[in-house]
Write a protein that holds these residues in place. Sequence first.
Motif, short mmCIF file in Angstrom:
data_model
loop_
_atom_site.label_atom_id
_atom_site.label_comp_id
_atom_site.label_asym_id
_atom_site.label_seq_id
_atom_site.Cartn_x
_atom_site.Cartn_y
_atom_site.Cartn_z
N GLN A 79 1.65 11.51 57.87
CA GLN A 79 0.81 11.76 59.05
C GLN A 79 -0.27 12.80 58.80
OE1 GLN A 79 3.97 12.66 58.76
NE2 GLN A 79 4.30 14.73 59.52
N PHE A 80 -0.27 13.45 57.63
CA PHE A 80 -1.26 14.48 57.34
C PHE A 80 -2.58 13.90 56.82
CE2 PHE A 80 2.87 16.58 56.93
CZ PHE A 80 2.69 17.66 57.78
N ASP A 81 -2.60 12.61 56.46
CA ASP A 81 -3.83 12.01 55.91
C ASP A 81 -5.02 12.19 56.86
OD1 ASP A 81 -2.05 11.17 54.03
OD2 ASP A 81 -2.53 9.04 54.15
N LEU A 82 -4.84 11.73 58.09
CA LEU A 82 -5.95 11.74 59.05
C LEU A 82 -6.41 13.15 59.39
CD1 LEU A 82 -7.86 10.07 60.77
CD2 LEU A 82 -6.12 10.01 62.57
N PRO A 83 -5.52 14.10 59.71
CA PRO A 83 -6.02 15.46 59.99
C PRO A 83 -6.72 16.11 58.80
CG PRO A 83 -3.61 15.41 59.93
CD PRO A 83 -4.07 14.00 59.96
N ILE A 84 -6.27 15.84 57.57
CA ILE A 84 -6.95 16.40 56.40
C ILE A 84 -8.35 15.82 56.28
CG2 ILE A 84 -6.97 16.45 53.87
CD1 ILE A 84 -3.92 16.66 53.95
N ALA A 85 -8.47 14.49 56.45
CA ALA A 85 -9.80 13.85 56.37
C ALA A 85 -10.72 14.36 57.46
CB ALA A 85 -9.64 12.33 56.46
N LEU A 86 -10.18 14.49 58.67
CA LEU A 86 -11.00 14.96 59.79
C LEU A 86 -11.43 16.41 59.56
CD1 LEU A 86 -12.02 13.82 62.49
CD2 LEU A 86 -10.04 14.86 63.59
N GLY A 110 -1.59 10.41 61.55
CA GLY A 110 -1.89 9.07 61.04
C GLY A 110 -2.03 9.01 59.54
N GLU A 111 -1.55 7.91 58.98
CA GLU A 111 -1.74 7.63 57.56
C GLU A 111 -3.03 6.84 57.40
OE1 GLU A 111 0.18 4.71 54.16
OE2 GLU A 111 1.53 5.59 55.65
N LEU A 112 -3.75 7.08 56.31
CA LEU A 112 -5.01 6.39 56.06
C LEU A 112 -4.85 5.37 54.94
CD1 LEU A 112 -7.63 9.31 56.21
CD2 LEU A 112 -7.45 7.36 57.79
N ALA A 113 -5.42 4.19 55.16
CA ALA A 113 -5.57 3.22 54.09
C ALA A 113 -6.81 3.58 53.29
CB ALA A 113 -5.69 1.82 54.66
N ARG A 119 -2.90 3.57 59.51
CA ARG A 119 -1.62 2.89 59.34
C ARG A 119 -0.53 3.69 60.03
NH1 ARG A 119 -2.04 1.02 52.97
NH2 ARG A 119 -3.32 -0.85 53.35
N PRO A 120 0.57 3.05 60.45
CA PRO A 120 1.61 3.77 61.18
C PRO A 120 2.31 4.81 60.32
CG PRO A 120 2.37 1.57 60.57
CD PRO A 120 0.91 1.63 60.23
N CYS A 121 2.86 5.81 60.98
CA CYS A 121 3.62 6.84 60.29
C CYS A 121 4.93 7.07 61.04
CB CYS A 121 2.83 8.14 60.15
SG CYS A 121 2.11 8.74 61.69
N ALA A 122 5.91 7.62 60.35
CA ALA A 122 7.24 7.82 60.94
C ALA A 122 7.30 9.12 61.72
CB ALA A 122 8.29 7.82 59.83
N GLY A 123 8.17 9.15 62.74
CA GLY A 123 8.43 10.38 63.47
C GLY A 123 7.41 10.74 64.53
N VAL A 124 6.58 9.78 64.97
CA VAL A 124 5.55 10.09 65.96
C VAL A 124 6.17 10.53 67.29
CG1 VAL A 124 3.75 9.04 67.40
CG2 VAL A 124 3.76 8.63 64.94
N LEU A 125 7.24 9.86 67.72
CA LEU A 125 7.84 10.19 69.02
C LEU A 125 8.32 11.64 69.11
CD1 LEU A 125 8.83 9.42 71.82
CD2 LEU A 125 10.91 8.51 70.78
N PRO A 126 9.19 12.12 68.21
CA PRO A 126 9.61 13.52 68.34
C PRO A 126 8.48 14.51 68.19
CG PRO A 126 10.42 12.56 66.27
CD PRO A 126 9.89 11.45 67.10
N MET A 127 7.46 14.18 67.38
CA MET A 127 6.33 15.10 67.24
C MET A 127 5.54 15.19 68.54
SD MET A 127 4.89 14.64 63.34
CE MET A 127 5.07 12.88 63.14
#
Length: 512
Positions: A79-86, A110-113, A119-127
């Motif tokens: 899930q760190f892909d998108l925040p790093i890119a942004l 979010g994961e980035l292609a 792309r989906p990432c795990a653990g979105v609900l508890p986060m």
Amino acid sequence: MLANVCTGAIKGIEGFAVSVEVDIAPGMPTLAVVGLPDAEVRESKERVVAAVRNSGFDFPTKRITVNLSPAELRKSGTQFDLPIALGILAASEQLSPDAAAKIKDLLVLGELALDGSLRPCAGVLPMLISCKKLGKTAVIPPQNVLEGQVSGAPFITPHTLKELAGYLEGKLTLQDVKLSYVPQEEESPVAELDFSEVKGQALAKRALEIAAAGGHNVLMIGLPGTGKSMLAKRFPGILPPLTQEESLEITKIYSICNLMGKSRLLTRRPFRDPHHTISDVALIGGGSTPRPGEVSLAHNGVLFLDEFAEFSRSSLEVLREPLENGRVTISRAKETVSYPARFTLIAAMNPCPCGHLGDPIKPCTCSPMQVNRYKSRISGPLLDRIDLTVNLNPVKYSDWNKKSEGETSAQIRERVLKAREIQRNRFKNSATTANAFMTAKEIKEFCLLPVGADAILETAMRKFGLSARSLDKILKTARTIADLDGKENIEVNHLVEVMQYRPLDRKGVADI
């Protein structure tokens, strides 16, 4: 220039906020990620570089440092892909000042292609649940929309990095970005397995009814073909429905393991039946980056261990902690995580490796040494944590050929629900949910012995060598039987019935 993007991570089954700090400075072109990232996070560098370029942006040819704060907690997941890119786009001033300012109000996951799509990432609900108090709008992949809806947090679902940048720049409206979600058609329900289909085995059915009513653990021992697996697979059909709190807790665990599928919120009690070749880590959880195991995936549900004695000794011994405490604690050099594991254990085993020990027709081909080695895999402390043990005899032809059906699951479940309602009222001011989980104080308060019971238990303890834990198990189970009978207090006949479900106290595992 410096940019800061908020995202999330997981510890146990709870999420916590992570600040992604991106600094771009003159120097040798590099991209360094610090702050205890694991392999998945370190690999994000290559995905981020390709995604930024393929989304039509320039990747800075400077020294880029990404810090994941708090730095003392390990970070795992994609899930760190998108925040790093942004963060890189904001720090390199490829976003306008107004767009960069909007990032402060977002929680980005979010994961980035490589082409920049999400792309989906795990653990979105508890986060999302844990970070709701931050008051931020979440950015999640479209495939995680079900978890976003369950969390109750505000969110948007852009499809690509470029789309998210367009929203921040004001070129796209929220409606343009947010996924137009159409609920998928429900899959046709699986045909319910019913207890009326099981011929004979009245004692085993009664034991499972008691187990469902009080949350007790059961061990079934019998020759092959006597119906052990058949009974176990019908057990979930007599369990009470999940409460909203239990459902949400299970859904969080399945979200972390990326097992949500098409479910918005898991509403059925889980039924896990791992193969006997399972490893210790897969059963209990753990690994270099700790993950929930089968015992946690069975939380608030059923863990069915068929061929119980075929599991490795070490795999069985790790069950002792969750059976006793309802949690699994995994310690590593740099972190300790805890997963819930409050389940009902249904175990089934043959009397010997070949399965025919005690069979009046087929002779047993096992040597005494083989039989002893087979049974010794189940230790005394583990057996001590099992409330009910029942021996299944071969089904008679007269029972198999009966035209009339036995009690249905619905009829049994009705009695179970009444007993659970009694327990709900009994424990309404405590964390206890069923009789099997009573504390020592609650046992003393709610399991008052009838006249003459002291002599029965004292004789049993002296004659059969019962442990204090065994006596507690007997009292808890007797309390459940009394609840099924609608009795306010435990009676002598309830204790007598419990004793017939504890043959191992009288014989020992070597004699079963």
